[in-house]
Design a protein around this motif. Structure first.
Motif, PDB file in Angstrom:
ATOM      1  N   ASP A  27       0.832  -1.206   0.000  1.00  0.00           N
ATOM      2  CA  ASP A  27       0.000   0.000   0.000  1.00  0.00           C
ATOM      3  C   ASP A  27       0.864   1.253   0.000  1.00  0.00           C
ATOM      4  O   ASP A  27       0.566   2.233  -0.689  1.00  0.00           O
ATOM      5  CB  ASP A  27      -0.920   0.007   1.227  1.00  0.00           C
ATOM      6  N   GLY A  80       2.380   1.708  -3.442  1.00  0.00           N
ATOM      7  CA  GLY A  80       1.338   2.184  -4.357  1.00  0.00           C
ATOM      8  C   GLY A  80       1.044   3.659  -4.172  1.00  0.00           C
ATOM      9  O   GLY A  80       0.873   4.405  -5.147  1.00  0.00           O
ATOM     10  N   TYR A  81       0.994   4.095  -2.913  1.00  0.00           N
ATOM     11  CA  TYR A  81       0.733   5.502  -2.639  1.00  0.00           C
ATOM     12  C   TYR A  81       1.821   6.379  -3.252  1.00  0.00           C
ATOM     13  O   TYR A  81       1.530   7.373  -3.945  1.00  0.00           O
ATOM     14  CB  TYR A  81       0.644   5.748  -1.125  1.00  0.00           C
ATOM     15  N   GLU A 134       3.991   5.680  -5.613  1.00  0.00           N
ATOM     16  CA  GLU A 134       4.021   5.620  -7.078  1.00  0.00           C
ATOM     17  C   GLU A 134       2.961   6.536  -7.682  1.00  0.00           C
ATOM     18  O   GLU A 134       3.232   7.249  -8.664  1.00  0.00           O
ATOM     19  CB  GLU A 134       3.832   4.176  -7.551  1.00  0.00           C
ATOM     20  N   ARG A 135       1.780   6.542  -7.117  1.00  0.00           N
ATOM     21  CA  ARG A 135       0.732   7.433  -7.625  1.00  0.00           C
ATOM     22  C   ARG A 135       1.132   8.898  -7.456  1.00  0.00           C
ATOM     23  O   ARG A 135       0.718   9.764  -8.247  1.00  0.00           O
ATOM     24  CB  ARG A 135      -0.595   7.153  -6.905  1.00  0.00           C
ATOM     25  N   ALA A 136       1.934   9.184  -6.429  1.00  0.00           N
ATOM     26  CA  ALA A 136       2.380  10.553  -6.172  1.00  0.00           C
ATOM     27  C   ALA A 136       3.622  10.927  -6.983  1.00  0.00           C
ATOM     28  O   ALA A 136       4.073  12.075  -6.911  1.00  0.00           O
ATOM     29  CB  ALA A 136       2.664  10.728  -4.679  1.00  0.00           C
ATOM     30  N   GLY A 137       4.171   9.977  -7.733  1.00  0.00           N
ATOM     31  CA  GLY A 137       5.367  10.257  -8.516  1.00  0.00           C
ATOM     32  C   GLY A 137       6.640  10.334  -7.698  1.00  0.00           C
ATOM     33  O   GLY A 137       7.600  11.002  -8.090  1.00  0.00           O
ATOM     34  N   TYR A 142      -1.452   9.024   6.099  1.00  0.00           N
ATOM     35  CA  TYR A 142      -1.450   9.250   4.656  1.00  0.00           C
ATOM     36  C   TYR A 142      -1.961  10.645   4.297  1.00  0.00           C
ATOM     37  O   TYR A 142      -1.502  11.250   3.316  1.00  0.00           O
ATOM     38  CB  TYR A 142      -2.263   8.166   3.948  1.00  0.00           C
ATOM     39  N   ASP A 198      -0.393  13.652   1.958  1.00  0.00           N
ATOM     40  CA  ASP A 198      -1.152  14.450   0.980  1.00  0.00           C
ATOM     41  C   ASP A 198      -0.826  15.929   1.127  1.00  0.00           C
ATOM     42  O   ASP A 198      -0.530  16.635   0.146  1.00  0.00           O
ATOM     43  CB  ASP A 198      -2.656  14.242   1.168  1.00  0.00           C
TER      44      ASP A 198
END
Length: 341
Positions: free
Chosen positions: A59, A62-63, A65-68, A308, A312
């Motif tokens: 998880d 994944g977080y 990676e989505r954030a670059g 998390y 953000d």
């Protein structure tokens, strides 16, 4: 007293500091102490730890990676020995989603030739040959399990010793990130990093140079540049004094971590670091915090949701300030260019 060459505790020469060029901007790095689950309040032990938080690494990856963001997982011996961790992190490494470095917890890393104690939980307090043997064992295990030898190292509990830099260079490590600037661990038999720089710097040894990339800690407050010295003079005998100084707005120590630091304070520290033109803002946290119940910072699912959300807020603020993510490899390349220049 003259410090021996290659000692992380020596004041670096101005020429060894890595600074931004006029046309460069600060970057940020996410370093994760990827380790077993254990009771932080209990005595150190070779056995009895858990690995229930390992699946949560998926998880986390994944977080980011989505954030670059390409984090670096600084893995210790129990993590390297866990097939699930190798599968999760190895797959991410293979497609360029993360980097793998080393973190040494001496009490769970072979050879087990020392008595387990608080003093020996700092690798730098062990006999030199035993330090080297543990560092070699961990390096080789990571190389064998992840098909690449690690080049970035962190001593568990930030436990560097006077011989660490030379051994790192001899073993092929090129970057250390064990110095936690602004912290003093002498009360627990550890190092004193109160006066450590926030900029990266080269530590030169006969075996080669190692880049120190300190974990970032910012001092804010009405006292400005004098705050760091005042904090260490007044708060040395108890954290309650530091809390009082923060409440008064005089000086506050802010580590760049979601563990115990509110997002608003992290944003403030980011602004100060960027204004001071630090080349790299080094964020860190412990992987057991990815599952509720393992650390004092994440006790419940609500705490994990807040963990998390912290990222953000912080990642959004970094983007607003034009601070882009970087990696260990990119940090080394930048530092080497400046050394050549």
């Amino acid at each position: 007293m003259v410090q021996p060459a290659g000692n992380f505790f020596a004041e670096p020469a101005r020429s060894d500091l890595v600074e931004l060029a006029a046309d460069e901007r600060s970057r940020f790095w996410v370093t994760i102490d990827t380790e077993e689950d254990f009771d932080w309040e209990a005595p150190f032990a070779r056995t009895g730890y858990g690995l229930a938080s390992v699946p949560a690494l998926a998880d986390c990856q994944g977080y980011f990676e989505r954030a670059g963001v390409r984090p670096i997982y600084l893995v210790d011996w129990p993590i390297v020995a866990d097939d699930r961790a190798v599968e999760i992190l190895g797959a991410a490494q293979a497609h360029g989603g993360c980097e793998i470095g080393a973190q040494l917890h001496p009490w769970v890393t072979p050879p087990h030739d020392e008595a387990v104690s608080a003093r020996h939980s700092y690798t730098g307090n062990l006999p030199r040959d035993l330090q080297r043997a543990k560092m070699t064992a961990l390096r080789d295990a990571i190389r064998d399990r992840f098909a690449a030898a690690p080049t970035v190292y962190r001593a568990g509990r930030y436990g560097l010793g006077p011989d660490t830099a030379t051994m790192l260079a001899e073993l092929g490590f090129r970057c250390d990130t064990s110095v936690r600037s602004g912290f003093d661990y002498r009360a627990g038999h550890g190092p004193d990093y109160r006066s450590a720089p926030l900029h990266p710097w080269w530590v030169r040894t006969e075996a080669g140079a190692v880049l120190e990339m300190p974990v970032t800690t910012i001092f804010s407050g009405l006292l400005g540049g004098a705050g760091r010295a005042v904090y260490h003079r007044l708060a040395r005998n108890g954290t309650h004094v530091g809390a009082a100084l923060a409440r008064l707005g005089m000086v506050e120590r802010i580590a760049l971590t979601p563990e115990g630091i509110p997002a608003a304070r992290a944003r403030e520290a980011i602004d100060i670091a960027v204004d001071r033109r630090l080349p790299v803002l080094n964020f860190s946290f412990h992987s057991p915090s990815l599952q509720p119940g393992n650390t004092p910072y994440v006790r419940t699912q609500a705490d994990l949701d807040l963990f998390y959300r912290w990222w953000d807020v912080v990642l959004d603020h970094l983007a607003r300030r034009g601070v882009e993510p970087t990696t260990g490899a990119e940090i080394l390349a930048m530092a080497e260019r400046k050394a050549i220049a």
